[in-house]
Motif scaffolding. Sequence first.
Motif, mmCIF file in Angstrom:
data_model
loop_
_atom_site.group_PDB
_atom_site.id
_atom_site.type_symbol
_atom_site.label_atom_id
_atom_site.label_comp_id
_atom_site.label_asym_id
_atom_site.label_seq_id
_atom_site.Cartn_x
_atom_site.Cartn_y
_atom_site.Cartn_z
ATOM 1 N N GLY A 86 0.773 -1.237 0.000
ATOM 2 C CA GLY A 86 0.000 0.000 0.000
ATOM 3 C C GLY A 86 0.801 1.282 0.000
ATOM 4 N N ASN A 87 2.125 1.185 -0.021
ATOM 5 C CA ASN A 87 2.981 2.379 -0.033
ATOM 6 C C ASN A 87 4.191 2.064 -0.899
ATOM 7 O OD1 ASN A 87 4.275 4.794 0.471
ATOM 8 N ND2 ASN A 87 4.785 4.329 2.599
ATOM 9 N N ALA A 88 3.970 2.081 -2.219
ATOM 10 C CA ALA A 88 5.023 1.633 -3.135
ATOM 11 C C ALA A 88 4.910 2.333 -4.478
ATOM 12 C CB ALA A 88 4.941 0.121 -3.332
ATOM 13 N N MET A 89 6.063 2.401 -5.153
ATOM 14 C CA MET A 89 6.126 2.829 -6.544
ATOM 15 C C MET A 89 6.860 1.750 -7.331
ATOM 16 S SD MET A 89 6.872 6.871 -6.884
ATOM 17 C CE MET A 89 5.584 8.073 -6.593
ATOM 18 N N CYS A 90 6.337 1.454 -8.513
ATOM 19 C CA CYS A 90 6.872 0.357 -9.310
ATOM 20 C C CYS A 90 7.180 0.842 -10.717
ATOM 21 C CB CYS A 90 5.869 -0.786 -9.387
ATOM 22 S SG CYS A 90 5.150 -1.258 -7.803
ATOM 23 N N LEU A 91 8.376 0.559 -11.192
ATOM 24 C CA LEU A 91 8.789 0.889 -12.549
ATOM 25 C C LEU A 91 8.715 -0.384 -13.385
ATOM 26 C CD1 LEU A 91 10.031 2.822 -14.659
ATOM 27 C CD2 LEU A 91 12.285 2.211 -13.737
ATOM 28 N N ILE A 92 7.804 -0.403 -14.361
ATOM 29 C CA ILE A 92 7.593 -1.599 -15.170
ATOM 30 C C ILE A 92 7.336 -1.194 -16.625
ATOM 31 C CG2 ILE A 92 6.677 -2.972 -13.271
ATOM 32 C CD1 ILE A 92 3.865 -2.434 -14.349
ATOM 33 N N PHE A 93 7.290 -2.203 -17.498
ATOM 34 C CA PHE A 93 6.865 -1.953 -18.867
ATOM 35 C C PHE A 93 5.386 -1.577 -18.868
ATOM 36 C CE2 PHE A 93 10.040 -4.643 -21.544
ATOM 37 C CZ PHE A 93 10.879 -3.547 -21.626
ATOM 38 N N ALA A 94 5.013 -0.732 -19.804
ATOM 39 C CA ALA A 94 3.611 -0.321 -19.945
ATOM 40 C C ALA A 94 2.861 -1.329 -20.813
ATOM 41 C CB ALA A 94 3.535 1.083 -20.541
ATOM 42 N N ARG A 95 2.816 -2.562 -20.349
ATOM 43 C CA ARG A 95 2.091 -3.628 -21.058
ATOM 44 C C ARG A 95 0.638 -3.571 -20.598
ATOM 45 N NH1 ARG A 95 5.632 -4.850 -25.106
ATOM 46 N NH2 ARG A 95 7.471 -5.979 -24.392
ATOM 47 N N THR A 96 -0.049 -2.539 -21.022
ATOM 48 C CA THR A 96 -1.354 -2.216 -20.456
ATOM 49 C C THR A 96 -2.439 -3.235 -20.770
ATOM 50 O OG1 THR A 96 -1.851 -0.842 -22.387
ATOM 51 C CG2 THR A 96 -0.848 0.247 -20.495
ATOM 52 N N GLU A 97 -2.210 -4.087 -21.774
ATOM 53 C CA GLU A 97 -3.246 -5.028 -22.185
ATOM 54 C C GLU A 97 -3.147 -6.375 -21.487
ATOM 55 O OE1 GLU A 97 0.219 -6.533 -24.419
ATOM 56 O OE2 GLU A 97 -0.474 -4.615 -23.623
ATOM 57 N N THR A 98 -2.063 -6.619 -20.747
ATOM 58 C CA THR A 98 -1.837 -7.937 -20.171
ATOM 59 C C THR A 98 -2.738 -8.189 -18.969
ATOM 60 O OG1 THR A 98 -0.071 -7.103 -18.740
ATOM 61 C CG2 THR A 98 0.581 -7.910 -20.920
ATOM 62 N N LYS A 99 -2.948 -9.465 -18.671
ATOM 63 C CA LYS A 99 -3.763 -9.828 -17.517
ATOM 64 C C LYS A 99 -3.149 -9.300 -16.225
ATOM 65 C CE LYS A 99 -5.738 -14.054 -19.511
ATOM 66 N NZ LYS A 99 -5.833 -15.540 -19.386
ATOM 67 N N GLY A 100 -1.829 -9.412 -16.122
ATOM 68 C CA GLY A 100 -1.162 -8.929 -14.918
ATOM 69 C C GLY A 100 -1.356 -7.440 -14.710
ATOM 70 N N PHE A 101 -1.266 -6.670 -15.792
ATOM 71 C CA PHE A 101 -1.455 -5.222 -15.688
ATOM 72 C C PHE A 101 -2.885 -4.925 -15.273
ATOM 73 C CE2 PHE A 101 -1.276 -0.775 -16.669
ATOM 74 C CZ PHE A 101 0.067 -0.442 -16.679
ATOM 75 N N HIS A 102 -3.838 -5.620 -15.840
ATOM 76 C CA HIS A 102 -5.239 -5.407 -15.457
ATOM 77 C C HIS A 102 -5.459 -5.753 -13.982
ATOM 78 C CE1 HIS A 102 -7.755 -4.362 -19.018
ATOM 79 N NE2 HIS A 102 -6.648 -4.716 -19.652
ATOM 80 N N ASN A 103 -4.924 -6.894 -13.557
ATOM 81 C CA ASN A 103 -5.166 -7.353 -12.191
ATOM 82 C C ASN A 103 -4.474 -6.494 -11.141
ATOM 83 O OD1 ASN A 103 -6.692 -9.471 -13.184
ATOM 84 N ND2 ASN A 103 -4.990 -10.929 -13.148
#
Length: 209
Positions: A86-103
């Motif tokens: 609940g107190n985090a920042m994450c740098l990731i690929f912008a794979r906005t369509e993936t299930k993981g990104f949605h979840n």
Amino acid sequence: MTSRTFNTPTTPATKDEWLTPPDIIRALGEFDLDPCAPVKRPWDMANNHYSIADNGMELPWFGRVWLNPPYGDETFKWISRGAAHGNAMCLIFARTETKGFHNEVWNKADAIFFFKGRLKFFHVNGREADGAANAPSCIVAYGPSNVEALRSASAKGLLRGRFIPLKSATPPALSPPAMHDDPLPATLPFADFSQHSAFLPGDIPLFRA
């Protein structure tokens, strides 16, 4: 980040570890913990670090957390842990369509920052990579203080791209419509026909469009 990361650039000599550009860390302020940091690093991402030797996924997380997680199937396990923290920042690929990104992002994050262009990451010796990452990147924010840090960095031009609030962008609930059986006001503005009309029947004006 340890091992190949979700943001690993495609280069002829692909490395196992790539570092977050230091300007990004400076723009976002101080972090208490990086739970997936390289064993050797030319600069710190946070005040405390867990490396692959520590197995940061299994250790307690505390304070404000920075994540540039391992690449591949493990990525969203780290993001899920960050969301739960609940107190985090994450740098990731912008794979906005993936299930993981949605979840883990669309359904849980408080804000996202999408970078303009592709980032260049750094070798563990501190040298910038020759090539850019092989996909666009974004920063995902969990927690109100991280939303404000991301919003501020964007507004000041410290990060180039687009800040998008998520949960805070939800419109407020509308008031329910009045029901037909609501009581009428005590007085209504009915016309008073006890007084003579200002117009006689033959004087009613005609209006044309």
